[in-house]
Write a protein that holds these residues in place. Structure first.
Motif, PDB file in Angstrom:
ATOM      1  N   ALA A 239      33.456  27.737  47.983  1.00  0.00           N
ATOM      2  CA  ALA A 239      34.420  26.727  47.535  1.00  0.00           C
ATOM      3  C   ALA A 239      35.490  27.488  46.773  1.00  0.00           C
ATOM      4  CB  ALA A 239      33.741  25.678  46.658  1.00  0.00           C
ATOM      5  N   TYR A 240      36.385  28.125  47.528  1.00  0.00           N
ATOM      6  CA  TYR A 240      37.196  29.224  47.015  1.00  0.00           C
ATOM      7  C   TYR A 240      38.555  28.734  46.563  1.00  0.00           C
ATOM      8  CZ  TYR A 240      37.124  34.287  46.609  1.00  0.00           C
ATOM      9  OH  TYR A 240      37.062  35.567  46.115  1.00  0.00           O
ATOM     10  N   TRP A 241      38.760  28.695  45.245  1.00  0.00           N
ATOM     11  CA  TRP A 241      40.016  28.176  44.717  1.00  0.00           C
ATOM     12  C   TRP A 241      41.184  29.069  45.105  1.00  0.00           C
ATOM     13  CZ3 TRP A 241      43.346  30.735  41.496  1.00  0.00           C
ATOM     14  CH2 TRP A 241      42.862  31.862  40.839  1.00  0.00           C
ATOM     15  N   GLU A 242      40.915  30.343  45.419  1.00  0.00           N
ATOM     16  CA  GLU A 242      41.984  31.273  45.741  1.00  0.00           C
ATOM     17  C   GLU A 242      42.664  30.972  47.069  1.00  0.00           C
ATOM     18  OE1 GLU A 242      39.005  33.699  43.267  1.00  0.00           O
ATOM     19  OE2 GLU A 242      38.988  32.020  44.660  1.00  0.00           O
ATOM     20  N   GLY A 243      42.040  30.154  47.935  1.00  0.00           N
ATOM     21  CA  GLY A 243      42.728  29.746  49.148  1.00  0.00           C
ATOM     22  C   GLY A 243      41.893  29.847  50.407  1.00  0.00           C
ATOM     23  N   GLU A 244      42.335  29.124  51.420  1.00  0.00           N
ATOM     24  CA  GLU A 244      41.600  29.037  52.676  1.00  0.00           C
ATOM     25  C   GLU A 244      41.643  30.327  53.485  1.00  0.00           C
ATOM     26  OE1 GLU A 244      42.991  25.687  54.883  1.00  0.00           O
ATOM     27  OE2 GLU A 244      42.992  24.366  53.133  1.00  0.00           O
ATOM     28  N   VAL A 245      42.603  31.195  53.210  1.00  0.00           N
ATOM     29  CA  VAL A 245      42.762  32.413  53.999  1.00  0.00           C
ATOM     30  C   VAL A 245      41.514  33.299  53.908  1.00  0.00           C
ATOM     31  CG1 VAL A 245      43.847  33.738  52.138  1.00  0.00           C
ATOM     32  CG2 VAL A 245      44.368  34.284  54.512  1.00  0.00           C
ATOM     33  N   PHE A 246      40.723  33.135  52.855  1.00  0.00           N
ATOM     34  CA  PHE A 246      39.539  33.973  52.675  1.00  0.00           C
ATOM     35  C   PHE A 246      38.308  33.446  53.410  1.00  0.00           C
ATOM     36  CE2 PHE A 246      42.188  34.723  48.920  1.00  0.00           C
ATOM     37  CZ  PHE A 246      42.204  36.110  48.868  1.00  0.00           C
ATOM     38  N   LEU A 247      38.359  32.224  53.928  1.00  0.00           N
ATOM     39  CA  LEU A 247      37.165  31.592  54.477  1.00  0.00           C
ATOM     40  C   LEU A 247      36.541  32.325  55.649  1.00  0.00           C
ATOM     41  CD1 LEU A 247      35.436  29.071  53.780  1.00  0.00           C
ATOM     42  CD2 LEU A 247      37.527  29.345  52.445  1.00  0.00           C
ATOM     43  N   PRO A 248      37.286  32.833  56.635  1.00  0.00           N
ATOM     44  CA  PRO A 248      36.616  33.550  57.730  1.00  0.00           C
ATOM     45  C   PRO A 248      35.766  34.717  57.234  1.00  0.00           C
ATOM     46  CG  PRO A 248      38.872  33.043  58.350  1.00  0.00           C
ATOM     47  CD  PRO A 248      38.740  32.688  56.896  1.00  0.00           C
ATOM     48  N   LEU A 249      36.296  35.478  56.297  1.00  0.00           N
ATOM     49  CA  LEU A 249      35.518  36.580  55.735  1.00  0.00           C
ATOM     50  C   LEU A 249      34.332  36.076  54.917  1.00  0.00           C
ATOM     51  CD1 LEU A 249      38.256  39.108  54.536  1.00  0.00           C
ATOM     52  CD2 LEU A 249      36.538  39.512  56.294  1.00  0.00           C
ATOM     53  N   LEU A 250      34.534  34.999  54.169  1.00  0.00           N
ATOM     54  CA  LEU A 250      33.447  34.470  53.352  1.00  0.00           C
ATOM     55  C   LEU A 250      32.291  33.959  54.199  1.00  0.00           C
ATOM     56  CD1 LEU A 250      35.478  32.613  50.588  1.00  0.00           C
ATOM     57  CD2 LEU A 250      33.875  34.499  50.218  1.00  0.00           C
ATOM     58  N   GLU A 251      32.611  33.311  55.318  1.00  0.00           N
ATOM     59  CA  GLU A 251      31.545  32.800  56.182  1.00  0.00           C
ATOM     60  C   GLU A 251      30.710  33.947  56.728  1.00  0.00           C
ATOM     61  OE1 GLU A 251      30.603  29.791  56.439  1.00  0.00           O
ATOM     62  OE2 GLU A 251      32.270  28.908  55.337  1.00  0.00           O
ATOM     63  N   ARG A 252      31.363  35.012  57.184  1.00  0.00           N
ATOM     64  CA  ARG A 252      30.603  36.155  57.702  1.00  0.00           C
ATOM     65  C   ARG A 252      29.868  36.855  56.573  1.00  0.00           C
ATOM     66  NH1 ARG A 252      27.065  38.135  59.303  1.00  0.00           N
ATOM     67  NH2 ARG A 252      26.860  40.177  60.303  1.00  0.00           N
ATOM     68  N   ALA A 253      30.483  36.948  55.401  1.00  0.00           N
ATOM     69  CA  ALA A 253      29.805  37.577  54.268  1.00  0.00           C
ATOM     70  C   ALA A 253      28.561  36.793  53.860  1.00  0.00           C
ATOM     71  CB  ALA A 253      30.765  37.695  53.089  1.00  0.00           C
ATOM     72  N   HIS A 254      28.640  35.467  53.920  1.00  0.00           N
ATOM     73  CA  HIS A 254      27.477  34.643  53.583  1.00  0.00           C
ATOM     74  C   HIS A 254      26.302  34.974  54.493  1.00  0.00           C
ATOM     75  CE1 HIS A 254      25.072  30.829  53.618  1.00  0.00           C
ATOM     76  NE2 HIS A 254      25.228  30.993  52.318  1.00  0.00           N
ATOM     77  N   GLU A 255      26.566  35.086  55.781  1.00  0.00           N
ATOM     78  CA  GLU A 255      25.512  35.478  56.722  1.00  0.00           C
ATOM     79  C   GLU A 255      24.975  36.867  56.372  1.00  0.00           C
ATOM     80  OE1 GLU A 255      27.263  35.365  60.567  1.00  0.00           O
ATOM     81  OE2 GLU A 255      27.698  33.205  60.509  1.00  0.00           O
ATOM     82  N   GLY A 256      25.894  37.774  56.035  1.00  0.00           N
ATOM     83  CA  GLY A 256      25.483  39.130  55.728  1.00  0.00           C
ATOM     84  C   GLY A 256      24.604  39.236  54.496  1.00  0.00           C
TER      85      GLY A 256
ATOM     86  N   VAL B 274      39.752  23.686  39.954  1.00  0.00           N
ATOM     87  CA  VAL B 274      39.089  22.513  40.523  1.00  0.00           C
ATOM     88  C   VAL B 274      39.796  22.050  41.786  1.00  0.00           C
ATOM     89  CG1 VAL B 274      38.523  20.082  40.116  1.00  0.00           C
ATOM     90  CG2 VAL B 274      38.069  21.798  38.338  1.00  0.00           C
ATOM     91  N   ARG B 275      41.125  21.956  41.736  1.00  0.00           N
ATOM     92  CA  ARG B 275      41.856  21.513  42.929  1.00  0.00           C
ATOM     93  C   ARG B 275      41.647  22.473  44.089  1.00  0.00           C
ATOM     94  NH1 ARG B 275      46.759  22.084  42.845  1.00  0.00           N
ATOM     95  NH2 ARG B 275      47.156  22.981  40.776  1.00  0.00           N
TER      96      ARG B 275
END
Length: 390
Positions: free
Chosen positions: A63-80, A111-112
């Motif tokens: 739930a990344y306040w820094e922005g959606e651009v990081f989500l592809p990496l975060l999803e793969r990192a979560h699996e890793g 929060v936003r």
């Protein structure tokens, strides 16, 4: 001049990884898994505390306040992270606890941003009002106008176990390691890269530079000018007598808190029996540092400054305890880059993680391995590869 690799049965490696913090260790493991002849080099010892990967714990969140651009990496990192936790050769857990609480006013950036990213991309979360927070997390004393995003899948990671886990996997799969060798320069042609140190040199097919704040001297100028090593203190505050149960993992999640002045504080529950809560600013107390100079320990004034921001939120802590100085290798936009230089086409760089890169290590390590072997990556790094040198 000594040729590194003599006596190891290998005179030339396919890939050399420079820097064995979390990024370099992850890249090394992914390269070795693919059967690549790979060597990892670090200027210091295996457990040194001079860079950005030491210490005990880190936060992972999507739930990344820094922005959606990081989500592809975060999803793969979560699996890793899940994969490393399940297969960790050291026998110690990589994932220490789950649950993350992100607290601030309803219109705060934290929060936003966290709510927008989680809602848009289907990250499981709850929106809690002040009464919800007080009931479910009694250690947190919020005002009536404060709210929170609760991400059940956020995690507290064991930083040292994760790094040693990747190094163990890499060695098991055939990687070689050498410590106490500082790389000072790179030269490259179409087929090889030569790495030089004070009294040694090594030629290889490709190089991954993951040297954090030390990477500047190995980067082309267009990249080295974009990063600045910064000192930032972090503290472990003891829990007051009678408040221990409300500050344990399960009842006390990892957290971020944005106060009314815009200060962003992060915190993690005790990772060992009798330990304190680890807290620090993410966006304050940063000062430029020389990576080769003695690291100045935190001051009492810095501790007092942090305490002013957390004392009202967490009155069960005491304004004392130990501190250490860490390093953020910053870029101007507080992001990071994953670049392949057109000057040295067989050299790739992963650096300048701006204080929030650790959590991405499984994905970025995999991306580095793919970049130097395949010339492309399976996870989207386009937002960070734009800084490729012309």
């Amino acid at each position: 001049m000594k040729m590194i690799g003599e006596g190891s049965g290998r005179r030339r490696y396919d890939v050399v990884v420079i820097g064995l913090g979390i990024m370099g260790s992850a890249a090394l493991a992914h390269l070795a898994r693919r059967g690549i002849g790979v060597l990892g080099i670090d200027a210091h010892g295996p457990a040194h505390v001079l860079g950005s990967s030491h210490g005990q714990t880190r936060i992972f969140r999507r739930a990344y306040w820094e922005g959606e651009v990081f989500l592809p990496l975060l999803e793969r990192a979560h699996e890793g992270w899940q994969e490393l936790h399940a297969a960790n050769a050291t026998g110690d857990p990589v994932i220490l606890s789950e649950g993350g609480l992100f607290v601030g006013s309803a219109d705060s950036r934290l929060v936003r941003g966290a709510r927008d990213t989680a809602s848009t991309h289907g990250v499981a979360h709850e929106y809690l009002d002040a009464d919800d927070i007080r009931r479910r997390f009694p250690a947190f004393h919020v005002t009536d106008d404060e709210v929170a995003i609760l991400e059940p899948g956020a995690m507290m990671l064991s930083a040292q176990t994760a790094r040693f886990g990747y190094l163990s996997q890499a060695v098991r799969d055939g990687a070689h390691l050498t410590y106490g060798r500082r790389a000072l320069s790179l030269t490259s042609n179409e087929t090889s890269v030569t790495i030089r140190g004070d009294d040694w040199q090594l030629s290889c097919g490709s190089v991954v530079v993951a040297a954090g704040g030390w990477a500047r001297q190995l980067l082309p100028r267009d990249l080295s000018d974009q990063i600045t090593p910064m000192r930032i203190p972090v503290f472990e505050l003891p829990v007051a007598a009678g408040h221990e149960s409300s500050h344990q993992p399960g009842r006390f999640p990892v957290f971020l808190f944005e106060d009314t002045g815009g200060a962003l504080v992060y915190g993690l529950p005790p990772w060992r029996a009798g330990g304190g809560v680890r807290v620090g600013f993410h966006n304050r107390q940063l000062s430029q540092t020389d990576m080769d100079a003695p690291r100045q320990p935190p001051t009492n004034a810095e501790l007092h400054d942090v305490w002013k921001s957390v004392s009202r939120l967490l009155p069960g802590l005491r304004p004392e305890g130990s501190g250490t100085a860490c390093v953020y290798t910053m870029t101007a936009d507080e992001s990071f880059f994953v670049a392949r230089s057109s000057e040295f086409r067989n050299v790739a760089y992963v650096s300048a993680c701006s204080g929030h890169g650790f959590k991405f290590a499984p994905a970025l390590g995999e991306a580095m391995a793919e970049l130097v072997v395949d010339g492309r990556t399976s996870v989207d790094i386009s937002a960070f590869a734009a800084r490729t040198v012309a």
